[in-house]
Design an enzyme around this catalytic site. Structure first.
Site, PDB file in Angstrom:
ATOM      1  N   ASP A 287      -1.877  -5.332   4.610  1.00 39.65           N
ATOM      2  CA  ASP A 287      -3.013  -4.846   4.541  1.00 39.65           C
ATOM      3  C   ASP A 287      -4.072  -5.694   3.879  1.00 39.65           C
ATOM      4  O   ASP A 287      -4.971  -6.055   4.592  1.00 39.65           O
ATOM      5  CB  ASP A 287      -3.066  -3.372   3.993  1.00 39.65           C
ATOM      6  CG  ASP A 287      -2.154  -2.436   4.797  1.00 39.65           C
ATOM      7  OD1 ASP A 287      -0.988  -2.817   4.629  1.00 39.65           O
ATOM      8  OD2 ASP A 287      -2.622  -1.351   4.841  1.00 39.65           O
TER       9      ASP A 287
ATOM     10  N   CYS B  10       4.453  -2.361   8.496  1.00 39.47           N
ATOM     11  CA  CYS B  10       5.182  -1.113   9.151  1.00 39.47           C
ATOM     12  C   CYS B  10       4.679  -0.905  10.628  1.00 39.47           C
ATOM     13  O   CYS B  10       3.734  -1.284  10.919  1.00 39.47           O
ATOM     14  CB  CYS B  10       4.580   0.155   8.381  1.00 39.47           C
ATOM     15  SG  CYS B  10       5.097   0.116   6.537  1.00 39.47           S
TER      16      CYS B  10
ATOM     17  N   ASP C 151       0.964  -1.276   0.176  1.00 35.73           N
ATOM     18  CA  ASP C 151      -0.086   0.111  -0.162  1.00 35.73           C
ATOM     19  C   ASP C 151       0.722   1.294   0.039  1.00 35.73           C
ATOM     20  O   ASP C 151       0.459   2.122  -0.608  1.00 35.73           O
ATOM     21  CB  ASP C 151      -1.041  -0.023   1.120  1.00 35.73           C
ATOM     22  CG  ASP C 151      -2.067  -0.877   1.210  1.00 35.73           C
ATOM     23  OD1 ASP C 151      -2.098  -1.510   0.357  1.00 35.73           O
ATOM     24  OD2 ASP C 151      -2.946  -0.598   1.652  1.00 35.73           O
TER      25      ASP C 151
ATOM     26  N   SER D 218      -5.755   5.747   5.390  1.00 38.84           N
ATOM     27  CA  SER D 218      -4.679   4.646   5.855  1.00 38.84           C
ATOM     28  C   SER D 218      -4.896   4.473   7.211  1.00 38.84           C
ATOM     29  O   SER D 218      -5.383   5.313   8.141  1.00 38.84           O
ATOM     30  CB  SER D 218      -3.159   5.286   5.522  1.00 38.84           C
ATOM     31  OG  SER D 218      -2.133   4.464   6.085  1.00 38.84           O
TER      32      SER D 218
END
Length: 558
Positions: A120, A191, A78, A468
């Site tokens: 994600d 992340c 992403d 996000s």
């Protein structure tokens, strides 16, 4: 065993011959056949090490007497796809992932599944496949990335996005940004903040579909490899006991996951994904009921971007088991739900204490009395919209301001970068929903740029697209119905007054209903932005964000 249909009997001699072409022995052909779905690729930091994790899973399967058979699925980064055409494919890839796993499992009659995942859309896509196929399955993620270190503090990817706005505002030198860019993402893993990937991996534990530690054990540690081996061993036991996802993914399990979601302050995207997974499991999630859970669930954690802590801190503090143990003691979750350990949830989290109370706050001293997410309704969002209220500045929890309307992310980003907005504005980005985008783009660039400019405390954003998990500020997404479906957001014009009241769960435009209806009736027919290829098919099949943006009708068990 399920795999007997491709291995047993006189008429299956050709099938066995093909297995033997792969090097399988007769002994192997008598054991449980375990599909190991490896989403490794060389473009996602969260997936770059998954060959290693998958080898550990396969070792565990073999130790338990099973036969591991690895096959791949796709994944999109992403972060790299952000703020260009590529992001249109991100959410849409979730359906491809689920469908590809279904095709492989049904074609080859696997007895069980280990779903090796990380980021994600890959995590929910794999969980959707597990629910749809309903064969014994377990999820093991690649784990979160270690936080980077920059000038004496922990940082992650969201800091880099926000730094772009800081440079634009003259609050950071370009040389400092270059230094941050080098430091923020130190290696493999998803992340480091409570963004969508880590949110979903944590909630997979809460659902009962992964072993304790799945959401928080760092990617770079030996503990992550041990967890992978244990998951490989456990799937063989699940096959022997015929413990299938339908016994785990119950309404109570989803209630638990949503409660943990509120306590952690997870990404707004979890609502979209949990709704889609529930759809495959035949469980109905009511968005209004989610507010009831939020109202009674205290927010115990403030992880990046809502606070200074990262996933490594949550792991040190006791991880998801410690959070759930607090919630269980407070009577907020159901400890009887079954999990992939073969035991009820309460057994998995028994005696799991909080080791860092500044990271996981007590139930009687939370960051806030209500949960991290809220669902807003009103004449601008009749079917709902989602906000991460734990990442909203107190002064923006209630806000009234004029609409500044844009029909694409690109137009909005250009205006923000050039300062073409005023204090108090509500920036509206529409025609970015599941159908209108198509693909419901995740928009970190506009939110992070506003934060970097220091404007997240006086400017709100509203969109029928997504934000996000790294987003903070008064950013309200998933507005449903979307503009392409002629939802009220399509009727907005510059200057219309929008009222946001997050504590009251309201999102309204100060227009009469007849004026909204007249404006919508005067609009020309919606012209799809893309009509060919996968995105063209996706736009024609996808449902509203309020129902999880699944394919409708005819998806899963509907």
């Amino acid at each position: 065993m399920r795999s007997d249909i491709v291995r047993e009997g006189l008429e299956k001699a050709p099938h066995r011959s093909l297995f033997k072409a792969l090097g399988f022995t007769d002994r192997e052909l008598s054991g449980p056949l375990i599909g190991v779905v490896n989403s490794f690729n060389e473009i996602i930091p969260g997936h770059i090490h998954l060959r290693d994790i998958t080898e550990a899973v396969k070792a565990g399967v073999r130790m338990a007497g099973g036969v591991p058979v690895e096959f791949p699925t796709i994944g999109i980064c992403d972060g790299i796809a952000m703020n260009h055409r590529g992001m249109k494919y991100s959410l849409a890839s979730r359906e491809l992932i689920a469908d590809s796993i279904e095709a492989m499992v049904e074609a080859h009659a696997f007895d069980g599944l280990v779903l090796v995942t990380a980021c994600d859309k890959i995590v929910p896509g794999m969980l959707m496949a597990a629910a749809r196929l309903n064969i014994p399955a377990i999820v093991v993620s690649g784990g979160p990335m270690q936080a980077g270190r920059f000038r004496g503090r922990d940082v992650s990817l969201s800091n880099v996005f926000e730094a772009v706005g800081q440079v634009k505002a003259g609050r950071m030198a370009p040389e400092e940004l270059a230094e941050l860019e080098e430091a923020a993402c130190p290696g493999c893993g998803s992340c480091a903040g409570m963004f969508t990937a880590n949110s979903m991996n944590c909630l997979t534990e809460a659902l009962g579909m992964a072993l304790p530690g799945n959401g928080t054990i760092l990617a770079v540690t030996a503990a992550r490899r041990r967890l992978a081996k244990l998951s490989g061993m456990q799937v063989v036991e699940l096959v022997r006991e015929n413990l299938t996802p339908d016994r785990i993914l119950t309404p109570a399990a989803f209630q638990n996951a949503l409660t943990v979601d509120m306590a952690l302050g997870c990404s707004t995207n979890t609502i979209l994904h949990l709704t889609a997974i529930a759809h495959e499991a035949g469980v109905k999630l009511d968005l209004r009921a989610i507010n009831e859970l939020s109202d009674r669930t205290p927010n115990l954690c403030r992880l990046s971007p809502a606070g200074p802590f990262h996933l490594q801190d949550l792991d040190e503090a006791g991880g998801i088991p410690a959070v759930m143990n607090l919630l269980l003691a407070a009577g907020l979750i159901d400890g009887e739900t079954l999990t992939v350990t073969g035991k009820p949830l309460k057994e998995n989290i028994k005696d799991r204490a909080v080791r860092r109370p500044e990271v996981i706050r007590p139930v009687d001293d939370p960051y806030s009395a209500t949960g991290g997410l809220a669902i807003l309704f009103g004449n601008l969002a009749p079917e709902g919209a989602v906000v991460k209220q734990s990442a909203v500045a107190p002064e923006m929890l209630r806000h009234r301001g004029p609409a500044r309307v844009f029909d694409s992310e690109e137009e909005a980003v250009s205006a923000i970068m050039n300062g073409n907005f005023q204090s108090g504005d509500v920036i509206v980005i529409r025609y970015e929903g599941p159908r209108g985008g198509p693909g419901m783009r995740e928009m970190l660039t506009p939110t992070a740029t506003l934060a970097g400019l220091g404007r997240d405390k006086d400017v709100a954003l509203v969109t029928d697209g997504r934000f996000s998990g790294a987003t903070r500020g008064a950013s309200i997404g998933h507005v449903s119905p979307e503009a392409a479906a002629r939802g009220p957001i399509a009727a907005l014009r510059d200057g219309d007054m929008i009222e946001i009241d997050i504590p009251a769960r309201r999102l309204t435009v100060l227009l009469e209903e007849r004026e909204i209806a007249a404006r919508l009736a005067a609009l020309p027919p919606f012209a799809p932005k893309i009509t060919h290829g996968y995105l063209g098919r996706y736009a024609r099949q996808v449902s509203s964000a309020s129902s999880g943006a699944v394919f409708a009708p005819g998806c899963g068990r509907s």
